[in-house]
Design an enzyme around this catalytic site. Structure first.
Site, PDB file in Angstrom:
ATOM      1  CG  ASP A 144     -20.343 -14.292  11.543  1.00 22.99           C
ATOM      2  OD1 ASP A 144     -20.977 -13.223  11.356  1.00 22.99           O
ATOM      3  OD2 ASP A 144     -19.691 -14.529  12.570  1.00 22.99           O
ATOM      4  N   GLY A 145     -23.279 -13.709   9.695  1.00 20.30           N
ATOM      5  CA  GLY A 145     -23.849 -12.578   8.977  1.00 20.30           C
ATOM      6  C   GLY A 145     -22.801 -11.569   8.544  1.00 20.30           C
ATOM      7  CG  ASP A 162     -35.092 -12.202  13.961  1.00 23.52           C
ATOM      8  OD1 ASP A 162     -35.097 -11.879  15.156  1.00 23.52           O
ATOM      9  OD2 ASP A 162     -35.879 -13.056  13.492  1.00 23.52           O
TER      10      ASP A 162
HETATM   11  N1  SAM Z   1     -36.320 -13.185  18.088  1.00 26.90           N
HETATM   12  C1  SAM Z   1     -35.057 -13.418  18.529  1.00 26.90           C
HETATM   13  C2  SAM Z   1     -34.643 -12.880  19.834  1.00 26.90           C
HETATM   14  O1  SAM Z   1     -35.363 -12.958  20.768  1.00 26.90           O
HETATM   15  O2  SAM Z   1     -33.529 -12.425  20.012  1.00 26.90           O
HETATM   16  C3  SAM Z   1     -34.037 -13.790  17.515  1.00 26.90           C
HETATM   17  C4  SAM Z   1     -34.432 -15.105  16.953  1.00 26.90           C
HETATM   18  S1  SAM Z   1     -33.455 -15.967  15.817  1.00 26.90           S
HETATM   19  C5  SAM Z   1     -33.732 -17.626  16.378  1.00 26.90           C
HETATM   20  C6  SAM Z   1     -31.768 -15.657  16.267  1.00 26.90           C
HETATM   21  C7  SAM Z   1     -30.800 -16.387  15.361  1.00 26.90           C
HETATM   22  O3  SAM Z   1     -29.586 -15.627  15.218  1.00 26.90           O
HETATM   23  C8  SAM Z   1     -30.362 -17.762  15.846  1.00 26.90           C
HETATM   24  O4  SAM Z   1     -30.971 -18.745  15.060  1.00 26.90           O
HETATM   25  C9  SAM Z   1     -28.837 -17.752  15.698  1.00 26.90           C
HETATM   26  O5  SAM Z   1     -28.317 -18.944  15.169  1.00 26.90           O
HETATM   27  C10 SAM Z   1     -28.629 -16.571  14.775  1.00 26.90           C
HETATM   28  N2  SAM Z   1     -27.286 -15.965  14.860  1.00 26.90           N
HETATM   29  C11 SAM Z   1     -26.586 -15.656  15.984  1.00 26.90           C
HETATM   30  N3  SAM Z   1     -25.394 -15.129  15.643  1.00 26.90           N
HETATM   31  C12 SAM Z   1     -25.345 -15.089  14.292  1.00 26.90           C
HETATM   32  C13 SAM Z   1     -24.385 -14.641  13.361  1.00 26.90           C
HETATM   33  N4  SAM Z   1     -23.196 -14.145  13.772  1.00 26.90           N
HETATM   34  N5  SAM Z   1     -24.669 -14.725  12.033  1.00 26.90           N
HETATM   35  C14 SAM Z   1     -25.856 -15.247  11.611  1.00 26.90           C
HETATM   36  N6  SAM Z   1     -26.793 -15.703  12.460  1.00 26.90           N
HETATM   37  C15 SAM Z   1     -26.553 -15.620  13.779  1.00 26.90           C
END
Ligand code: SAM
Length: 297
Positions: A144-145, A162
């Site tokens: 988790d970020g 992102d």
């Molecule tokens: N361009 C994009 C959009 O339309 O929203 C974002 C693309 S990227 C694939 C989004 C990523 O955020 C996903 O791979 C997801 O696994 C990641 N993600 C979601 N929640 C997260 C968190 N709490 N910590 C880290 N990564 C996370």
């Protein structure tokens, strides 16, 4: 029954409660419920490959470069020499590809909670990551970020956020003051943050929205600059935000931007030094919304 059969090969994109769009699934390449979210990758004749998470379009091959260049370059060209970068989310590798174009970038932490998204994108979306997953400057972390920024290994010159839309799934808590506080703490004094803050046309005032992100960021950072980008596949004008303790993207001259772009030898399809300034010139409805948010924050 007939309608059901017809819709079987179509992805329904819910732009808002009463606005749906249909994307034909010409070939389904991947479909899996991971520990965190439902992930699909398919091919569409017009848009190319499409990545969908929890029913939301994350990218399409046709215009992903608009989104990724807009997220990364205004921030990284505002900094005179960004070398340590963190990408929170970004499991498709598009933001990573753009960040790595800056030769001054020596280290990128890609922190995506979902290892399966990263693995699927590595295998099925080489058009998007462009080999960036194999760059020795990259360190992958699948957590988790928020946890990452609670105890970051170092301070960053750039934090590129992102994430998936906050309506559901694991990104919800990351559109919040506690998370942006952690990001601020994890930045160098001259560091910059950039993030996508959602649609600038639909739901832009309610819930997790550009207005909410802007209000939170202005309560934490002296410099917050919203900007707008048209992303056809998202069905809307899209809002991005840059925030910093010291560097203002509008105070970097065109000359300095041209010089940085030449020195770094970066080729782009969307970003230019002229566009850098133009991006931050906002339409009236948007300015007024942000003015109200500022007064209320
Ligand atoms: N361009 C994009 C959009 O339309 O929203 C974002 C693309 S990227 C694939 C989004 C990523 O955020 C996903 O791979 C997801 O696994 C990641 N993600 C979601 N929640 C997260 C968190 N709490 N910590 C880290 N990564 C996370």
């Amino acid at each position: 029954m007939k309608e059901g059969l017809l819709l079987k090969d179509w992805h329904i994109d819910k732009v808002s409660e009463a606005y749906l769009r249909l994307l034909k699934i010409d070939a389904l390449l991947y479909s899996r419920k991971t520990d965190y979210q439902m992930v699909k990758i398919f091919k569409n004749e017009t848009l190319g490959k499409v990545l969908v998470i929890d029913d939301d379009i994350q990218l399409v091959e046709m215009d992903e470069w608009v989104y990724h260049e807009a997220l990364v370059h205004p921030a990284l060209f505002t900094h005179p020499k960004p070398s340590r970068i963190a990408i929170i989310g970004g499991g498709d590798g598009g933001a990573l590809r753009e960040a790595l174009k800056h030769p001054c970038v020596k280290e990128v932490f890609l922190v995506d909670i979902d290892r399966e998204v990263v693995e699927a994108c590595r295998r099925l979306l080489p058009e998007v990551h462009g080999g960036s997953f194999d760059d020795p400057r990259v360190k992958f972390l699948h957590l988790d970020g928020r946890l990452f920024l609670e105890d970051p290994p170092r301070k960053f010159h750039g934090i590129l956020i992102d994430l998936t839309e906050p309506t559901r799934g694991p990104s919800k808590e990351l559109y919040s003051k506690p998370f942006y506080e952690l990001a601020k703490r994890s930045l160098t004094d001259d560091g910059v943050i950039s993030l996508q803050a959602g649609s600038a046309m639909f739901h832009w005032k309610e819930g997790p929205s550009p207005i909410l992100c802007y209000s939170i960021l202005t309560s934490l950072f002296p410099i917050v600059r919203p900007y707008l980008v048209g992303i056809p596949s998202f069905g809307s004008l899209w809002c991005f935000l840059m925030a910093s303790k010291r560097l203002d993207p509008l105070k970097v001259s065109r000359r300095a931007l041209v010089k940085r772009m030449m020195e770094r030898g970066i080729k782009t399809r969307y970003y230019t030094p002229e566009l850098h300034r133009a991006l931050f010139t906002l339409p009236r409805f948007f300015l007024e919304g942000f003015e109200i948010a500022k007064k209320n924050s």
